[in-house]
Design an enzyme around this catalytic site. Sequence first.
Site, PDB file in Angstrom:
ATOM      1  N   ASN A  43      -6.282  16.383   3.335  1.00 42.59           N
ATOM      2  CA  ASN A  43      -7.579  15.746   3.517  1.00 42.59           C
ATOM      3  C   ASN A  43      -7.485  14.694   4.616  1.00 42.59           C
ATOM      4  O   ASN A  43      -6.443  14.060   4.804  1.00 42.59           O
ATOM      5  CB  ASN A  43      -8.070  15.115   2.205  1.00 42.59           C
ATOM      6  CG  ASN A  43      -7.448  13.757   1.939  1.00 42.59           C
ATOM      7  OD1 ASN A  43      -7.933  12.728   2.423  1.00 42.59           O
ATOM      8  ND2 ASN A  43      -6.367  13.739   1.156  1.00 42.59           N
ATOM      9  N   ASN A 102      -4.879   0.613  -4.384  1.00 40.86           N
ATOM     10  CA  ASN A 102      -4.459   1.617  -3.413  1.00 40.86           C
ATOM     11  C   ASN A 102      -3.769   0.949  -2.222  1.00 40.86           C
ATOM     12  O   ASN A 102      -4.418   0.484  -1.290  1.00 40.86           O
ATOM     13  CB  ASN A 102      -5.675   2.421  -2.954  1.00 40.86           C
ATOM     14  CG  ASN A 102      -5.294   3.561  -2.037  1.00 40.86           C
ATOM     15  OD1 ASN A 102      -4.176   3.621  -1.540  1.00 40.86           O
ATOM     16  ND2 ASN A 102      -6.221   4.463  -1.807  1.00 40.86           N
ATOM     17  N   PHE A 103      -2.441   0.942  -2.278  1.00 44.85           N
ATOM     18  CA  PHE A 103      -1.627   0.461  -1.165  1.00 44.85           C
ATOM     19  C   PHE A 103      -1.001   1.645  -0.433  1.00 44.85           C
ATOM     20  O   PHE A 103       0.093   1.524   0.121  1.00 44.85           O
ATOM     21  CB  PHE A 103      -0.497  -0.439  -1.679  1.00 44.85           C
ATOM     22  CG  PHE A 103      -0.958  -1.746  -2.255  1.00 44.85           C
ATOM     23  CD1 PHE A 103      -1.833  -2.570  -1.569  1.00 44.85           C
ATOM     24  CD2 PHE A 103      -0.492  -2.165  -3.493  1.00 44.85           C
ATOM     25  CE1 PHE A 103      -2.240  -3.789  -2.099  1.00 44.85           C
ATOM     26  CE2 PHE A 103      -0.889  -3.380  -4.033  1.00 44.85           C
ATOM     27  CZ  PHE A 103      -1.769  -4.192  -3.332  1.00 44.85           C
ATOM     28  N   CYS A 105      -3.043   4.906   0.899  1.00 44.44           N
ATOM     29  CA  CYS A 105      -3.785   5.914   1.653  1.00 44.44           C
ATOM     30  C   CYS A 105      -3.170   6.018   3.047  1.00 44.44           C
ATOM     31  O   CYS A 105      -3.100   5.022   3.771  1.00 44.44           O
ATOM     32  CB  CYS A 105      -5.257   5.531   1.744  1.00 44.44           C
ATOM     33  SG  CYS A 105      -6.265   6.749   2.616  1.00 44.44           S
ATOM     34  N   ASN A 170       1.003   8.771  -3.544  1.00 46.34           N
ATOM     35  CA  ASN A 170      -0.212   9.160  -2.846  1.00 46.34           C
ATOM     36  C   ASN A 170       0.149  10.314  -1.910  1.00 46.34           C
ATOM     37  O   ASN A 170       1.273  10.806  -1.916  1.00 46.34           O
ATOM     38  CB  ASN A 170      -0.785   7.965  -2.071  1.00 46.34           C
ATOM     39  CG  ASN A 170      -2.298   8.075  -1.868  1.00 46.34           C
ATOM     40  OD1 ASN A 170      -2.834   9.161  -1.664  1.00 46.34           O
ATOM     41  ND2 ASN A 170      -2.983   6.949  -1.919  1.00 46.34           N
ATOM     42  N   THR A 171      -0.791  10.729  -1.095  1.00 49.72           N
ATOM     43  CA  THR A 171      -0.567  11.892  -0.242  1.00 49.72           C
ATOM     44  C   THR A 171       0.429  11.612   0.878  1.00 49.72           C
ATOM     45  O   THR A 171       0.681  10.469   1.248  1.00 49.72           O
ATOM     46  CB  THR A 171      -1.894  12.370   0.362  1.00 49.72           C
ATOM     47  OG1 THR A 171      -2.518  11.265   1.034  1.00 49.72           O
ATOM     48  CG2 THR A 171      -2.819  12.900  -0.716  1.00 49.72           C
TER      49      THR A 171
END
Length: 341
Positions: A43, A102-103, A105, A170-171
């Site tokens: 994404n 969220n650290f 992305c 995360n991704t």
Amino acid sequence: MTYEPVDWVSLDAEKVKNVTPRYARLRVDGNGSAKGQIIGWQNIELISDRPLEIMLKEFKQLKEEYPDRILIASIMEEYNKAGWEELIDRVEQTGVDALEINFSCPHGMPERRMGAAVGQDCALLEEVCGWINAKATVPVWAKMTPNITDITQPARVALSSGCEGVAAINTIMSVMGINLTTLRPEPCVEGYSTPGGYSAKAVHPIALAKVMNIAKLMKSEFGDTDYSLSGIGGVESGGDAAEFILLGANTVQVCTGVMMHGYGVVKKLCSELKDFMKQHNFSSIEDFRGASLEYFTTHTDLVTRQQEAIKQRKAIRKGLQSDKDWTGDGFVKETESMVSN
């Protein structure tokens, strides 16, 4: 045990401008056939562009309708202490049970020092965690980025700075591929693209390794009963979830799996996990959480263990150690065990 796709919430959704298409898929067959199984998903999506007011209303509604369920808000904000404090205050007022920060992305707006721009800088991470934990009145998870050499370093900083737990991963930053007809990258937006976050089944082994490293850190330095670990990455079955728990995770999260298979996959995951537990006579998650951690060691230790095992097998093959060990009826096999060729 929780399965939860999450939205990333920030104060000013007006600054978020997403594009379409924003996803690309990797299939098992090399020619990209639409019939191939999807194993990778990329994404280039930023945080949600839905207004904060709508999300706050939905959080409150969810807690009113399901007061006995756990609701965790995943939030992200710019490098701005006042902004973080306002966001935390407004989100907590809805009744959420915890915050996931969220650290991690990997793409989009790094110039605003958001997401992985914080998670990859331990000094910055320590400062922002300090702001957040000074303000928050509910437990805080720090969501870790895998796009770093040693994920235990930011995990250690987050836990030392007051976070009650960490979530990983995360991704993974990636380029999904090039269209060999048009020579343009995917996903293609007006002929161009940008690196994005990679998820789905293909990242599962990487996620397991990162979670294992964090779990060992927590066990050795923090006491894993006092902090929590949430495993994320390529979960599409109850077995996938069980692997994270066996490596020390308290909870497991799913996002891409739900995007591909729908909400019904959650019941399937829970059912398969229960089947796994019945197979091993486990009555609770704690019965097997972290059970596989002790079987990870260094390569040097593996060599030592194997050499010792070989010595033992050779000793057995040498046969009888003394004449008093002859059994009589088994003398043919016993004789054979002492032949060298």
